[in-house]
Design a protein around this motif. Structure first.
Motif, PDB file in Angstrom:
ATOM      1  N   THR A  72      -2.505  -6.974  -6.474  1.00 31.72           N
ATOM      2  CA  THR A  72      -3.065  -8.293  -6.426  1.00 31.72           C
ATOM      3  C   THR A  72      -2.508  -8.910  -5.376  1.00 31.72           C
ATOM      4  O   THR A  72      -1.167  -8.829  -5.482  1.00 31.72           O
ATOM      5  N   TYR A  77       0.836  -1.312  -0.140  1.00 35.91           N
ATOM      6  CA  TYR A  77      -0.086   0.106   0.211  1.00 35.91           C
ATOM      7  C   TYR A  77       0.939   1.259   0.074  1.00 35.91           C
ATOM      8  O   TYR A  77       0.507   2.249  -0.697  1.00 35.91           O
ATOM      9  N   ASP A  99      -9.179   2.814   0.432  1.00 36.57           N
ATOM     10  CA  ASP A  99     -10.077   2.923  -0.470  1.00 36.57           C
ATOM     11  C   ASP A  99      -9.583   2.103  -1.840  1.00 36.57           C
ATOM     12  O   ASP A  99      -8.623   1.846  -1.943  1.00 36.57           O
ATOM     13  N   ASP A 100     -11.053   1.554  -2.123  1.00 37.96           N
ATOM     14  CA  ASP A 100     -10.856   0.426  -3.401  1.00 37.96           C
ATOM     15  C   ASP A 100     -10.077   1.220  -4.587  1.00 37.96           C
ATOM     16  O   ASP A 100      -9.362   0.311  -5.343  1.00 37.96           O
ATOM     17  N   GLU A 101     -10.049   2.353  -4.669  1.00 37.81           N
ATOM     18  CA  GLU A 101      -9.266   3.137  -5.690  1.00 37.81           C
ATOM     19  C   GLU A 101      -7.650   2.937  -5.494  1.00 37.81           C
ATOM     20  O   GLU A 101      -6.856   2.992  -6.615  1.00 37.81           O
ATOM     21  N   LYS A 154      -6.086  -8.108   1.817  1.00 32.65           N
ATOM     22  CA  LYS A 154      -7.093  -7.908   1.163  1.00 32.65           C
ATOM     23  C   LYS A 154      -8.198  -6.957   1.690  1.00 32.65           C
ATOM     24  O   LYS A 154      -8.789  -6.085   1.172  1.00 32.65           O
ATOM     25  N   TRP A 196      -6.763   8.331   0.908  1.00 33.67           N
ATOM     26  CA  TRP A 196      -6.901   7.030   1.001  1.00 33.67           C
ATOM     27  C   TRP A 196      -7.472   5.993   2.030  1.00 33.67           C
ATOM     28  O   TRP A 196      -7.680   4.962   1.869  1.00 33.67           O
ATOM     29  N   LYS A 220      -6.686   0.125  -3.534  1.00 30.70           N
ATOM     30  CA  LYS A 220      -6.387  -1.549  -3.785  1.00 30.70           C
ATOM     31  C   LYS A 220      -6.429  -1.876  -5.162  1.00 30.70           C
ATOM     32  O   LYS A 220      -5.756  -2.916  -5.454  1.00 30.70           O
ATOM     33  N   LYS A 221      -7.192  -1.223  -6.228  1.00 27.68           N
ATOM     34  CA  LYS A 221      -7.172  -1.807  -7.411  1.00 27.68           C
ATOM     35  C   LYS A 221      -5.738  -1.900  -7.947  1.00 27.68           C
ATOM     36  O   LYS A 221      -5.530  -2.894  -8.989  1.00 27.68           O
ATOM     37  N   GLY A 231      -7.726  -4.645   4.011  1.00 32.93           N
ATOM     38  CA  GLY A 231      -7.284  -3.284   3.809  1.00 32.93           C
ATOM     39  C   GLY A 231      -7.792  -2.682   5.193  1.00 32.93           C
ATOM     40  O   GLY A 231      -7.917  -1.220   5.219  1.00 32.93           O
TER      41      GLY A 231
END
Ligand SMILES: C[S@@+](CC[C@H](N)C(=O)[O-])C[C@H]1O[C@@H](n2cnc3c(N)ncnc32)[C@H](O)[C@@H]1O
Length: 281
Positions: free
Chosen positions: A205, A129, A197-199, A163, A183, A201-202, A165
């Protein structure tokens, strides 16, 4: 409580043979080398597991482990791994990404607008991250880039943590205020915790991976983080791993190690670019 011979009385009987059994099993499965001084650590890390299974001694646990290997070995390994980490740990690597590596990749674009990073032994996710935040901060028009950070760990519990987060607020203190605001989101009903934030995480992997096994993905990577992981391995295991990282790196790719880790004989294949920062020749 102290007994007459001055040894701490333990809840479970733990003999030298039990230690040797666990030591060999852990080494064969994970490459983690447990020296004699780790006996107390092994005891305290596994005691919880013995309690959960209602055993009275380590001998019983070792027998159980032997006859239920596939079912139990993951729990043994998860108990033994050391997962200490924090956001922007050894910050000079993130500075190198922002000030040296990204500007060079943006200028030369050796494989188009593509960047691949591997955080090997990512623990609870602070390392990947922090990497993602550094990339967003330094790549102009990042939406036009193909960015992927692969984050892997042997310990299945920490991979789940990554995962999700979710972090305690005190753990995000090393992050600058702008990135915290951008974030980290509050979680309803959990005032002491925040969620990524998923933004962000994207870009990442997350995968369970034992570094000792076959790797089911292809490089090349621009950067490999393997920080504070090989410290748990013996020298021959470290050298084998460095050879595999060398193969996985793009020409001119970077390898980051932890503060007390060295490449040893493998250093001749890399240029040394300052503290624990190596570049494939
Ligand atoms: C001390 S943490 C380091 C985390 C992070 N890289 C950092 O520097 O902050 C070491 C991590 O290596 C992982 N590890 C140990 N042996 C491994 C193996 N054989 N394969 C993959 N991960 C391993 C552990 O599960 C643990 O999460």
């Amino acid at each position: 409580m102290n007994t007459k011979n001055n040894k701490v009385k333990r809840e479970f009987l733990f003999t030298q043979n039990d230690f040797l059994f666990i030591k060999e099993l852990v080494y064969n499965v994970s490459g983690i080398h447990l020296s004699e001084v780790k006996q107390d650590m092994v005891y305290s890390r596994l005691a919880k597991r013995l309690r959960a299974l209602n055993f009275k001694s380590f001998k019983e646990y070792c027998q159980y482990l032997e006859s239920n290997f596939d079912k139990e070995v993951g729990n043994t390994i998860n108990s033994i791994t050391t997962n200490l980490t924090h956001f922007f740990r050894e910050v000079h690597h993130f500075d190198t990404i922002k000030n040296t590596i990204v500007p060079e990749l943006v200028r030369t674009q050796p494989r188009g607008k593509r960047i691949r990073i591997w955080s090997a032994g990512c623990s609870t996710g602070e390392e990947p991250y922090s990497t993602a935040m550094s990339l967003v901060d330094s790549i102009p028009n990042i939406s036009q880039w193909d960015v992927e950070i692969l984050a892997t760990d042997l310990d299945t519990n920490v991979v789940e943590h990554c995962k999700a987060g979710v972090y305690e607020k005190r753990r995000i203190e090393p992050i600058d205020e702008r990135n915290v605001k951008r974030w980290f989101k509050p979680i309803e009903g959990k005032r002491e915790r925040v969620i990524i934030d998923d933004e962000l995480k994207k870009y990442i992997t997350f995968k369970h991976l034992n570094l000792m096994d076959k790797w089911s993905f292809a490089g090349p990577f621009d950067i490999i983080f393997c920080r504070n992981v090989v410290i748990y391995f013996d020298k021959p295991t470290q050298q084998k791993l460095f050879a595999r990282y060398h193969e996985m790196l793009a020409p001119g790719g970077y390898l980051f190690l932890g503060h007390s880790e060295q490449l040893g004989a493998y250093q001749k294949y890399f240029d040394v670019l300052g503290k624990t920062t190596f570049r494939k020749k």
